[in-house]
Design an enzyme around this catalytic site. Structure first.
Site, PDB file in Angstrom:
ATOM      1  N   LYS A 171       5.137   2.455   8.564  1.00 54.02           N
ATOM      2  CA  LYS A 171       3.901   3.139   8.956  1.00 54.02           C
ATOM      3  C   LYS A 171       2.759   2.138   9.131  1.00 54.02           C
ATOM      4  O   LYS A 171       2.060   2.135  10.136  1.00 54.02           O
ATOM      5  CB  LYS A 171       3.556   4.132   7.837  1.00 54.02           C
ATOM      6  CG  LYS A 171       2.556   5.177   8.178  1.00 54.02           C
ATOM      7  CD  LYS A 171       2.222   6.012   6.942  1.00 54.02           C
ATOM      8  CE  LYS A 171       3.390   6.789   6.369  1.00 54.02           C
ATOM      9  NZ  LYS A 171       2.967   7.759   5.335  1.00 54.02           N
ATOM     10  N   THR A 230      -5.623  12.401   6.988  1.00 52.75           N
ATOM     11  CA  THR A 230      -4.244  12.584   7.442  1.00 52.75           C
ATOM     12  C   THR A 230      -4.154  13.755   8.425  1.00 52.75           C
ATOM     13  O   THR A 230      -3.520  13.652   9.481  1.00 52.75           O
ATOM     14  CB  THR A 230      -3.288  12.767   6.244  1.00 52.75           C
ATOM     15  OG1 THR A 230      -3.612  11.772   5.264  1.00 52.75           O
ATOM     16  CG2 THR A 230      -1.843  12.602   6.656  1.00 52.75           C
ATOM     17  N   ASN A 276      -3.596  19.604   1.472  1.00 59.19           N
ATOM     18  CA  ASN A 276      -4.667  18.826   2.120  1.00 59.19           C
ATOM     19  C   ASN A 276      -4.348  18.500   3.576  1.00 59.19           C
ATOM     20  O   ASN A 276      -5.176  18.698   4.465  1.00 59.19           O
ATOM     21  CB  ASN A 276      -4.903  17.540   1.315  1.00 59.19           C
ATOM     22  CG  ASN A 276      -6.018  16.705   1.926  1.00 59.19           C
ATOM     23  OD1 ASN A 276      -7.053  17.245   2.326  1.00 59.19           O
ATOM     24  ND2 ASN A 276      -5.795  15.415   2.051  1.00 59.19           N
ATOM     25  N   LYS A 296       5.092   2.623  -2.955  1.00 63.35           N
ATOM     26  CA  LYS A 296       4.870   4.019  -3.312  1.00 63.35           C
ATOM     27  C   LYS A 296       5.055   4.188  -4.803  1.00 63.35           C
ATOM     28  O   LYS A 296       5.833   3.444  -5.418  1.00 63.35           O
ATOM     29  CB  LYS A 296       5.884   4.920  -2.587  1.00 63.35           C
ATOM     30  CG  LYS A 296       5.456   6.355  -2.488  1.00 63.35           C
ATOM     31  CD  LYS A 296       4.447   6.548  -1.374  1.00 63.35           C
ATOM     32  CE  LYS A 296       4.152   7.978  -1.090  1.00 63.35           C
ATOM     33  NZ  LYS A 296       3.538   8.103   0.249  1.00 63.35           N
ATOM     34  N   LYS A 339       0.822  -1.205   0.000  1.00 61.14           N
ATOM     35  CA  LYS A 339       0.000   0.000   0.000  1.00 61.14           C
ATOM     36  C   LYS A 339       0.857   1.256   0.000  1.00 61.14           C
ATOM     37  O   LYS A 339       1.935   1.267   0.605  1.00 61.14           O
ATOM     38  CB  LYS A 339      -0.852  -0.041   1.282  1.00 61.14           C
ATOM     39  CG  LYS A 339      -1.931   0.976   1.371  1.00 61.14           C
ATOM     40  CD  LYS A 339      -3.258   0.477   0.838  1.00 61.14           C
ATOM     41  CE  LYS A 339      -4.279   1.588   0.717  1.00 61.14           C
ATOM     42  NZ  LYS A 339      -3.991   2.505  -0.413  1.00 61.14           N
ATOM     43  N   SER A 380      -7.541   4.689   4.573  1.00 62.11           N
ATOM     44  CA  SER A 380      -7.477   3.907   3.332  1.00 62.11           C
ATOM     45  C   SER A 380      -7.784   2.431   3.625  1.00 62.11           C
ATOM     46  O   SER A 380      -8.460   1.756   2.846  1.00 62.11           O
ATOM     47  CB  SER A 380      -6.079   3.982   2.724  1.00 62.11           C
ATOM     48  OG  SER A 380      -5.943   5.127   1.915  1.00 62.11           O
TER      49      SER A 380
HETATM   50  N1  GLU Z   1       0.089   8.812   0.525  1.00 58.42           N
HETATM   51  C1  GLU Z   1      -0.346   8.612   1.878  1.00 58.42           C
HETATM   52  C2  GLU Z   1       0.838   8.303   2.773  1.00 58.42           C
HETATM   53  O1  GLU Z   1       1.957   8.665   2.511  1.00 58.42           O
HETATM   54  C3  GLU Z   1      -1.480   7.613   1.981  1.00 58.42           C
HETATM   55  C4  GLU Z   1      -1.158   6.218   1.568  1.00 58.42           C
HETATM   56  C5  GLU Z   1      -2.361   5.298   1.500  1.00 58.42           C
HETATM   57  O2  GLU Z   1      -3.447   5.699   1.899  1.00 58.42           O
HETATM   58  O3  GLU Z   1      -2.185   4.167   1.033  1.00 58.42           O
HETATM   59  O4  GLU Z   1       0.709   7.739   3.831  1.00 58.42           O
END
Ligand code: GLU
Length: 476
Positions: free
Chosen positions: A95, A195, A234, A107, A71, A364
């Protein structure tokens, strides 16, 4: 000019990882297995736009597949490169482990300035990028689930979901191939704010712990605390909005691309955001002081500094001048490894990115579960919950009348108590619980182990230990 010894983003993440594993007892092979990025796919594709073929470069990196799907967001920025995507993928692994979202880390990124293209062109580019990733199973509900990141949002996620559905017409779970979609395209309530909301919950939990506040030389609640936010995108916008309107914090500084606003009395976040939307920056905003050298505002006196945009904004060049006693990393990697060391030496408490901005991936996770279960959260329970609450209220009112006491339940209480939880309330509750639990797991290590000086090392220890356990359970 930054001194040459400043490590890059990926090196910074590795250094932080190494500092944590030095305190662990992992077999060296396993340590290496966890640290390295499993694979990075680079794609160059052409799209016919404005009468000629334009070539774009994109990446999707998979850091760890100890759990699947993997993810992580997809970023649109000209600065995107392989090292950055790999560092961000690694952060996603830790994370997710820290907040117990059952995913590996990934990513993606596309080297593009989205402002250079109109909506229709962006749709064509996004669909083509998605096509390249989907056909290699790098977007897939069971294997790899992207989400928004810098430069992308609900709109891009909707295009990606639709592209996947077109290419997988019989996949009943196709909506779960990406998260951060708009509500009407399979999204979930509360994902856009998630977030920033997570940053608020993280701070609230920190302020519940007197010992932790003391380490930063702070006391009391968030009420009246002076906050400087770097980046009103955001994440920064929602964090600043909730902290000021719900917790009574004062947003004294807002740092943006074109400069910064500073006002010791506090800035109106909503009004600043509207101004940015209309004028493209903070220049000309009528209230507060405008500072051309925006970054210098991060060095002003405040209680909490929230870097909420780019990586590396707190570095060897400015770390020494930062006065904030508490920094919460709403962005990924805003503090370089070198700056981290300087700030720690100065006694600054840092709430690290892998925890602080995990609200996005947490919601998410809820969205992905919602897509797989094909039902909105709360749909089965809401009215039943309301009916049971109504029973208690009716009974209390009857007892009060029968006994002649004449108690009256206040209308405010009745309204609140009788309202069953909808999806938004449930999402916020799940996110709050996640942030509190993760904070406590990190804090327990911070306080229990004499050799752990800071929350970041504690967070890495918790996360790496969990990833290591999954690899062990797999028999690796
Ligand atoms: N881009 C966000 C992050 O860096 C969300 C990632 C997601 O929801 O998978 O955590």
């Amino acid at each position: 000019m930054q001194p040459v010894k400043e490590p890059g983003f990926r090196q910074s993440v590795d250094l932080m990882f190494n500092r944590a594993v030095a305190l662990m007892d992992l077999p060296p092979g396993l340590e290496e297995k966890i640290r390295v990025c499993n694979a990075t796919y680079t794609v160059r594709f052409g799209v016919r736009l404005r009468g000629q073929i334009q070539t774009f470069t994109g990446y999707r990196s998979v850091h760890s597949e100890h759990m699947e799907p993997v993810k992580g967001g997809i970023r649109y920025a000209l600065s995107v490169n392989q090292n950055e995507v790999e560092a961000l993928a690694a952060l996603m692994t830790y994370k997710c482990a820290l907040v117990e979202a059952p995913f590996g880390g990934s990513k993606g990124g596309l080297c593009i300035d989205p402002r250079d293209w109109d909506d229709h062109e962006l749709e064509q580019i996004t669909r083509r990028f998605a096509y390249e990733l989907i056909k290699r199973d790098m977007i897939n509900p069971a294997q790899n689930v992207p989400a928004p990141d810098m430069g992308t949002g609900e709109r891009e996620m909707a295009w990606i979901a639709d592209q996947y559905a077109r290419m997988n017409t019989t996949d009943i779970n196709s909506k779960a191939c990406v998260t951060g979609k708009p509500l009407n395209a399979g999204g979930i309530a509360g994902r856009v704010e998630a977030t920033g909301r997570g940053v608020q919950y993280a701070l609230q939990e920190f302020f519940r712990e007197p010992e932790d506040k003391k380490k930063a030389g702070l006391s009391g609640t968030l009420d009246g605390k002076r906050v400087i936010v770097q980046g009103l995108g955001n994440v920064g916008y929602h964090a600043a909005l909730f902290l000021s309107t719900e917790d009574g914090a004062r947003i004294t500084g807002i740092v943006e691309r074109d400069g910064a606003l500073f006002n010791p009395e506090g800035l109106d976040v909503e009004a600043v955001r509207e101004w940015i939307n209309r004028h493209g920056g903070v220049t000309g905003y009528p209230e507060g002081q405008f500072v051309t050298d925006g970054a210098s505002v991060m060095e002003e006196e405040c209680d909490i500094l929230i870097p909420a945009a780019l990586e590396g904004v707190l570095n060897l060049e400015n770390a020494e001048r930062i006065q904030a006693p508490l920094i919460i990393e709403a962005a990924n990697g805003p503090i370089t490894a070198g700056a981290d060391e300087i700030l720690r030496r100065k006694g600054c408490v840092i709430i690290p990115d892998l925890f602080a901005n995990a609200g996005g991936v947490t919601v998410s996770y809820f969205e992905w579960v919602k897509n797989l279960s094909h039902i909105r959260f709360g749909r089965m329970q809401r009215r039943q919950e309301e009916a049971r609450h109504q029973l208690i209220v009716d009974e209390l009112e009857r007892l009060s009348a029968d006994s002649g006491i004449g108690w009256q339940l206040s209308p405010g209480f009745k309204d609140k108590y009788l309202r069953g939880a909808g999806e938004l309330e449930l999402v916020r509750s799940g996110l709050d619980d996640t942030m509190r639990t993760a904070y406590q797991s990190m804090r327990a290590v911070w306080h229990a182990r004499g050799d752990v000086e800071d929350l970041r090392t504690a967070a890495y220890l918790v996360a790496i230990d969990r990833v290591a356990s999954s690899y062990r359970a797999k028999g690796l």
